[in-house]
Design a protein around this motif. Structure first.
Motif, mmCIF file in Angstrom:
data_model
loop_
_atom_site.group_PDB
_atom_site.id
_atom_site.type_symbol
_atom_site.label_atom_id
_atom_site.label_comp_id
_atom_site.label_asym_id
_atom_site.label_seq_id
_atom_site.Cartn_x
_atom_site.Cartn_y
_atom_site.Cartn_z
ATOM 1 N N TYR A 181 -13.265 9.163 -9.887
ATOM 2 C CA TYR A 181 -14.065 8.387 -8.935
ATOM 3 C C TYR A 181 -14.111 9.148 -7.634
ATOM 4 O O TYR A 181 -13.421 10.160 -7.458
ATOM 5 N N TYR A 213 -8.705 5.612 2.681
ATOM 6 C CA TYR A 213 -7.307 5.275 2.396
ATOM 7 C C TYR A 213 -6.708 4.532 3.585
ATOM 8 O O TYR A 213 -6.751 5.021 4.717
ATOM 9 N N PRO A 252 5.036 4.448 -7.699
ATOM 10 C CA PRO A 252 4.656 3.457 -8.704
ATOM 11 C C PRO A 252 3.132 3.324 -8.835
ATOM 12 O O PRO A 252 2.410 3.802 -7.958
ATOM 13 N N PRO A 253 2.678 2.688 -9.901
ATOM 14 C CA PRO A 253 1.230 2.532 -10.120
ATOM 15 C C PRO A 253 0.548 1.784 -8.971
ATOM 16 O O PRO A 253 1.149 0.896 -8.370
ATOM 17 N N LYS A 292 -1.942 7.321 -5.516
ATOM 18 C CA LYS A 292 -1.694 8.732 -5.838
ATOM 19 C C LYS A 292 -2.991 9.423 -6.256
ATOM 20 O O LYS A 292 -3.325 10.503 -5.761
ATOM 21 N N THR A 293 -3.713 8.786 -7.168
ATOM 22 C CA THR A 293 -4.961 9.391 -7.637
ATOM 23 C C THR A 293 -5.992 9.419 -6.506
ATOM 24 O O THR A 293 -6.696 10.421 -6.324
ATOM 25 N N HIS A 294 -6.040 8.334 -5.741
ATOM 26 C CA HIS A 294 -6.967 8.267 -4.602
ATOM 27 C C HIS A 294 -6.761 9.463 -3.662
ATOM 28 O O HIS A 294 -7.723 10.150 -3.303
ATOM 29 N N ARG A 351 -3.795 -2.467 -5.848
ATOM 30 C CA ARG A 351 -4.572 -3.307 -6.783
ATOM 31 C C ARG A 351 -4.056 -4.732 -6.731
ATOM 32 O O ARG A 351 -4.821 -5.686 -6.735
HETATM 33 P P1 ADP Z 1 -2.280 5.291 -8.545
HETATM 34 O O1 ADP Z 1 -1.138 5.484 -7.591
HETATM 35 O O2 ADP Z 1 -1.894 4.427 -9.705
HETATM 36 O O3 ADP Z 1 -2.931 6.558 -8.954
HETATM 37 P P2 ADP Z 1 -4.855 4.758 -7.367
HETATM 38 O O4 ADP Z 1 -4.922 5.910 -6.442
HETATM 39 O O5 ADP Z 1 -5.721 4.845 -8.580
HETATM 40 O O6 ADP Z 1 -3.348 4.424 -7.750
HETATM 41 O O7 ADP Z 1 -5.205 3.440 -6.549
HETATM 42 C C1 ADP Z 1 -5.627 2.248 -7.208
HETATM 43 C C2 ADP Z 1 -6.817 1.674 -6.478
HETATM 44 O O8 ADP Z 1 -6.405 1.188 -5.214
HETATM 45 C C3 ADP Z 1 -7.909 2.692 -6.201
HETATM 46 O O9 ADP Z 1 -9.148 2.031 -6.240
HETATM 47 C C4 ADP Z 1 -7.602 3.164 -4.781
HETATM 48 O O10 ADP Z 1 -8.761 3.584 -4.122
HETATM 49 C C5 ADP Z 1 -7.031 1.910 -4.159
HETATM 50 N N1 ADP Z 1 -5.993 2.190 -3.167
HETATM 51 C C6 ADP Z 1 -4.688 2.451 -3.400
HETATM 52 N N2 ADP Z 1 -3.999 2.568 -2.262
HETATM 53 C C7 ADP Z 1 -4.896 2.387 -1.266
HETATM 54 C C8 ADP Z 1 -4.802 2.378 0.164
HETATM 55 N N3 ADP Z 1 -3.618 2.547 0.793
HETATM 56 N N4 ADP Z 1 -5.936 2.168 0.866
HETATM 57 C C9 ADP Z 1 -7.111 1.959 0.248
HETATM 58 N N5 ADP Z 1 -7.258 1.940 -1.089
HETATM 59 C C10 ADP Z 1 -6.177 2.140 -1.845
#
Ligand code: ADP
Ligand code: MG
Length: 258
Positions: free
Chosen positions: A68, A75, A108-109, A113-115, A239
């Motif tokens: 994505y 963030y 943790p999930p 991290k991916t963002h 989430r």
């Molecule tokens: P993971 O750590 O499991 O990889 P993701 O990066 O996929 O988590 O984040 C899950 C969702 O929450 C994504 O849509 C991400 O954009 C959003 N998200 C996570 N943390 C934040 C944050 N601090 N601010 C804005 N969006 C966030």
């Protein structure tokens, strides 16, 4: 041949697509406002160069296979106080990419991290670095398949060549011996040659379990961590925060009623 046609043919031969769109308007403006010839020419060329750059970025973004598009500005650092915004902004200067260093996001999930990996990828692409995103699972599956098809050398290049390889979600599944071996090969081949951005929900202590062999895990960590930084995220899932806001959790409602 009339002027208009000749111009169009010339633009086509140069592969210019933006100037034909704006020429008429810009020329009219230049004549109404007495804009000097050189300024007029400069405006047209700058527009074409910008459009070319945008096309390039779009193509590179497609080639990076990002799951994505999320930027650094999207963030919310206030939600995740265990991360120092200044440190992430510093990483976004991409000095670590220049120095072929690695970056590891642990946590943790749902903690972003991916963002953050994706946001760094977009910054990197804008600076004309090449990026390839894969999950750990897809990476080893693809390599195992390529191994069976005798195309492993070729496939390895996909993961070796880009300036940044993002390997997402290490540790969600254990790897079998062969898979772990391919993973090791990628890490070794990129060692001191190109950056890896890695995300994992497991701390380094449990990597032995992921690779099913602590000797291999040590060898992988050794190369991965030699020139690297680790961002440890300790916090709540974003989430879940969003679900709570939407009232998905009853416990939450009860708290509100108190
Ligand atoms: P993971 O750590 O499991 O990889 P993701 O990066 O996929 O988590 O984040 C899950 C969702 O929450 C994504 O849509 C991400 O954009 C959003 N998200 C996570 N943390 C934040 C944050 N601090 N601010 C804005 N969006 C966030
Ligand atoms: Mg993730």
């Amino acid at each position: 041949m009339i002027l208009q046609e000749r111009l169009e043919q010339a633009f086509q031969q140069f592969g210019w697509t933006r100037i034909p769109d704006i020429l008429h308007h810009v020329a009219e403006e230049a004549s109404n406002e007495n804009i000097p010839y050189l300024e007029f020419l400069d405006k047209l060329l700058q527009e074409e160069l910008t459009a070319k750059h945008d096309r390039f970025i779009k193509m590179k973004t497609r080639m990076a296979h990002l799951p994505y598009r999320k930027t650094m500005d999207q963030y919310d650092f206030t939600f995740q106080p265990s991360i120092e915004e200044r440190r992430i902004r510093d990483l976004a200067t991409l000095r670590f990419v220049e120095h072929q260093e690695n970056l590891i996001f642990l946590g943790p999930p749902g903690t972003g991290k991916t963002h953050l990996a994706v946001a760094l990828a977009l910054e990197a692409i804008a600076k004309r670095y090449t990026v390839y995103f894969t999950t750990a699972h897809d990476l080893v599956q693809t390599l195992q398949q390529a191994h069976r098809n005798n195309t492993i050398q070729q496939k390895m290049k996909t993961y070796i060549k880009p300036h940044i390889l993002i390997i997402d979600e290490i540790g969600y599944r254990k790897m079998e011996d062969e898979a772990a071996h391919f993973f090791f090969q990628i890490v070794s081949e990129r060692y001191e040659k190109g950056s890896i951005i890695l995300t994992s929900n497991k701390s380094y202590g449990s990597w032995g379990e992921i690779f099913g062999d602590s000797v291999l895990a040590t060898a992988i960590l050794d190369r991965l961590l030699h020139h690297s930084s680790t961002v440890n995220i300790k916090g709540e899932s974003y989430r879940i925060k969003e679900k709570k806001k939407a009232g998905f959790f009853r416990q939450d409602k009860q708290e509100e009623e108190k």
